[in-house]
Design a protein around this motif. Structure first.
Motif, mmCIF file in Angstrom:
data_model
loop_
_atom_site.group_PDB
_atom_site.id
_atom_site.type_symbol
_atom_site.label_atom_id
_atom_site.label_comp_id
_atom_site.label_asym_id
_atom_site.label_seq_id
_atom_site.Cartn_x
_atom_site.Cartn_y
_atom_site.Cartn_z
ATOM 1 N N ALA A 13 0.831 -1.203 0.000
ATOM 2 C CA ALA A 13 0.000 0.000 0.000
ATOM 3 C C ALA A 13 0.869 1.258 0.000
ATOM 4 O O ALA A 13 0.608 2.210 -0.747
ATOM 5 C CB ALA A 13 -0.941 0.000 1.201
ATOM 6 N N LEU A 14 1.913 1.267 0.819
ATOM 7 C CA LEU A 14 2.825 2.412 0.851
ATOM 8 C C LEU A 14 3.543 2.585 -0.489
ATOM 9 O O LEU A 14 3.683 3.708 -0.992
ATOM 10 C CB LEU A 14 3.841 2.240 1.982
ATOM 11 N N ALA A 15 4.009 1.476 -1.071
ATOM 12 C CA ALA A 15 4.701 1.552 -2.365
ATOM 13 C C ALA A 15 3.768 2.053 -3.459
ATOM 14 O O ALA A 15 4.164 2.858 -4.301
ATOM 15 C CB ALA A 15 5.278 0.188 -2.724
ATOM 16 N N ALA A 16 2.518 1.607 -3.436
ATOM 17 C CA ALA A 16 1.555 2.062 -4.439
ATOM 18 C C ALA A 16 1.322 3.559 -4.311
ATOM 19 O O ALA A 16 1.290 4.292 -5.318
ATOM 20 C CB ALA A 16 0.236 1.305 -4.288
ATOM 21 N N ARG A 17 1.170 4.042 -3.096
ATOM 22 C CA ARG A 17 0.972 5.481 -2.886
ATOM 23 C C ARG A 17 2.208 6.256 -3.330
ATOM 24 O O ARG A 17 2.109 7.337 -3.899
ATOM 25 C CB ARG A 17 0.642 5.753 -1.410
ATOM 26 N N ALA A 18 3.389 5.695 -3.088
ATOM 27 C CA ALA A 18 4.627 6.338 -3.523
ATOM 28 C C ALA A 18 4.688 6.425 -5.045
ATOM 29 O O ALA A 18 5.087 7.458 -5.599
ATOM 30 C CB ALA A 18 5.838 5.566 -2.984
ATOM 31 N N HIS A 19 4.274 5.349 -5.728
ATOM 32 C CA HIS A 19 4.257 5.365 -7.193
ATOM 33 C C HIS A 19 3.330 6.470 -7.696
ATOM 34 O O HIS A 19 3.660 7.192 -8.642
ATOM 35 C CB HIS A 19 3.799 4.020 -7.762
ATOM 36 N N VAL A 20 2.171 6.591 -7.061
ATOM 37 C CA VAL A 20 1.212 7.636 -7.462
ATOM 38 C C VAL A 20 1.831 9.016 -7.259
ATOM 39 O O VAL A 20 1.773 9.868 -8.149
ATOM 40 C CB VAL A 20 -0.122 7.501 -6.686
ATOM 41 N N ALA A 21 2.446 9.225 -6.107
ATOM 42 C CA ALA A 21 3.075 10.518 -5.836
ATOM 43 C C ALA A 21 4.170 10.820 -6.862
ATOM 44 O O ALA A 21 4.264 11.948 -7.366
ATOM 45 C CB ALA A 21 3.645 10.534 -4.418
ATOM 46 N N ALA A 22 4.963 9.817 -7.186
ATOM 47 C CA ALA A 22 6.034 10.019 -8.180
ATOM 48 C C ALA A 22 5.451 10.341 -9.550
ATOM 49 O O ALA A 22 5.946 11.236 -10.247
ATOM 50 C CB ALA A 22 6.920 8.774 -8.256
ATOM 51 N N MET A 23 4.400 9.635 -9.934
ATOM 52 C CA MET A 23 3.780 9.889 -11.240
ATOM 53 C C MET A 23 3.147 11.283 -11.297
ATOM 54 O O MET A 23 3.071 11.886 -12.350
ATOM 55 C CB MET A 23 2.734 8.820 -11.554
ATOM 56 N N GLU A 24 2.703 11.792 -10.138
ATOM 57 C CA GLU A 24 2.123 13.135 -10.070
ATOM 58 C C GLU A 24 3.189 14.212 -9.932
ATOM 59 O O GLU A 24 2.885 15.389 -9.901
ATOM 60 C CB GLU A 24 1.132 13.223 -8.901
ATOM 61 N N GLY A 25 4.454 13.800 -9.829
ATOM 62 C CA GLY A 25 5.553 14.750 -9.742
ATOM 63 C C GLY A 25 5.907 15.178 -8.332
ATOM 64 O O GLY A 25 6.771 16.035 -8.141
ATOM 65 N N ASP A 26 5.274 14.615 -7.319
ATOM 66 C CA ASP A 26 5.573 14.951 -5.929
ATOM 67 C C ASP A 26 6.642 13.987 -5.417
ATOM 68 O O ASP A 26 6.366 13.063 -4.651
ATOM 69 C CB ASP A 26 4.298 14.882 -5.074
ATOM 70 N N HIS A 27 7.883 14.229 -5.843
ATOM 71 C CA HIS A 27 8.965 13.292 -5.540
ATOM 72 C C HIS A 27 9.373 13.300 -4.072
ATOM 73 O O HIS A 27 9.831 12.285 -3.563
ATOM 74 C CB HIS A 27 10.161 13.551 -6.448
ATOM 75 N N ARG A 28 9.199 14.404 -3.386
ATOM 76 C CA ARG A 28 9.536 14.434 -1.949
ATOM 77 C C ARG A 28 8.606 13.488 -1.177
ATOM 78 O O ARG A 28 9.059 12.702 -0.350
ATOM 79 C CB ARG A 28 9.415 15.850 -1.394
ATOM 80 N N ALA A 29 7.311 13.558 -1.450
ATOM 81 C CA ALA A 29 6.363 12.646 -0.803
ATOM 82 C C ALA A 29 6.655 11.210 -1.217
ATOM 83 O O ALA A 29 6.605 10.296 -0.385
ATOM 84 C CB ALA A 29 4.926 13.020 -1.164
ATOM 85 N N ALA A 30 6.972 10.999 -2.493
ATOM 86 C CA ALA A 30 7.285 9.651 -2.978
ATOM 87 C C ALA A 30 8.487 9.083 -2.239
ATOM 88 O O ALA A 30 8.465 7.916 -1.817
ATOM 89 C CB ALA A 30 7.550 9.685 -4.481
ATOM 90 N N GLN A 31 9.506 9.903 -2.042
ATOM 91 C CA GLN A 31 10.707 9.430 -1.343
ATOM 92 C C GLN A 31 10.381 9.001 0.085
ATOM 93 O O GLN A 31 10.829 7.955 0.552
ATOM 94 C CB GLN A 31 11.773 10.522 -1.335
ATOM 95 N N ARG A 32 9.586 9.797 0.784
ATOM 96 C CA ARG A 32 9.188 9.468 2.151
ATOM 97 C C ARG A 32 8.417 8.147 2.179
ATOM 98 O O ARG A 32 8.671 7.267 3.006
ATOM 99 C CB ARG A 32 8.338 10.615 2.713
ATOM 100 N N LEU A 33 7.474 7.989 1.237
ATOM 101 C CA LEU A 33 6.661 6.772 1.176
ATOM 102 C C LEU A 33 7.485 5.558 0.774
ATOM 103 O O LEU A 33 7.308 4.461 1.323
ATOM 104 C CB LEU A 33 5.490 6.978 0.217
ATOM 105 N N TYR A 34 8.400 5.736 -0.193
ATOM 106 C CA TYR A 34 9.270 4.629 -0.594
ATOM 107 C C TYR A 34 10.131 4.166 0.586
ATOM 108 O O TYR A 34 10.313 2.963 0.798
ATOM 109 C CB TYR A 34 10.177 5.028 -1.755
ATOM 110 N N ARG A 35 10.678 5.128 1.360
ATOM 111 C CA ARG A 35 11.505 4.745 2.516
ATOM 112 C C ARG A 35 10.679 3.959 3.526
ATOM 113 O O ARG A 35 11.135 2.954 4.071
ATOM 114 C CB ARG A 35 12.127 5.986 3.163
#
Length: 174
Positions: A13-35
């Motif tokens: 679930a966290l990885a999926a949300r991170a992918h969405v954030a990355a695809m939307e261009g919010d890389h800071r949020a994606a990085q936090r979620l990926y970690r």
């Protein structure tokens, strides 16, 4: 993700949300979620998923200009993938030019197929069109057993479990 009590599901679930954030261009949020996802996968003993998540995080780090951190994250992902026997993830980590998560499926398939010998690639392409072992053997003038041995190597190198997964991969759906 917080409501999910099973660690593996929470990690996905966290990885999926991170992918969405990355695809939307919010890389800071994606990085936090990926970690966070990588930590969950690590605690669940899912080293291959931890490596894949770290690799996706490296792509987000690169997108924000954190090249040194991206490189160290990519190296950690490669080491984890190598130790867990995840050949495809290890290959992607070694090849920064390989497609990152979210890139065109055709590019991802090409990167994965680069792990195969020319004969294995030929057999994978024929099997990917839905032909059976006996039909592949006849077409290439090989024994069915030889085709089966090649298919076993293909599955192992591509880190896929079955002919069905190979067909999906060849169709660019994985």
């Amino acid at each position: 993700a917080a409501a999910v009590e099973v660690p593996a599901r929470r990690g996905y679930a966290l990885a999926a949300r991170a992918h969405v954030a990355a695809m939307e261009g919010d890389h800071r949020a994606a990085q936090r979620l990926y970690r966070s996802a990588a930590r969950v996968f690590s605690s669940a003993g899912m080293v291959h998923m931890q490596a894949l998540t770290l690799l996706a995080n490296a792509a987000s780090l690169t997108a924000t200009g954190a090249h040194a951190q991206a490189e160290s994250t990519r190296m950690l992902a490669e080491e984890l993938a190598r130790r867990s026997g995840a050949a495809v993830i290890s290959h992607l980590a070694r090849c920064p030019e390989a497609p990152a998560p979210g890139q065109a499926p055709g590019a991802a398939v090409a990167a994965r197929l680069s792990l195969l010998t020319s004969r294995e690639r030929e057999i994978a392409e024929i099997a990917g069109r839905g032909k059976r072992t006996r039909e592949i053997a006849e077409e290439l003038s090989l024994s069915p057993r030889t085709v089966d041995v090649h298919l076993s190597r293909i599955y192992r190198k591509l880190d896929i479990p079955s002919r069905t997964a190979l067909v999906r991969l060849m169709a660019g759906l994985v």
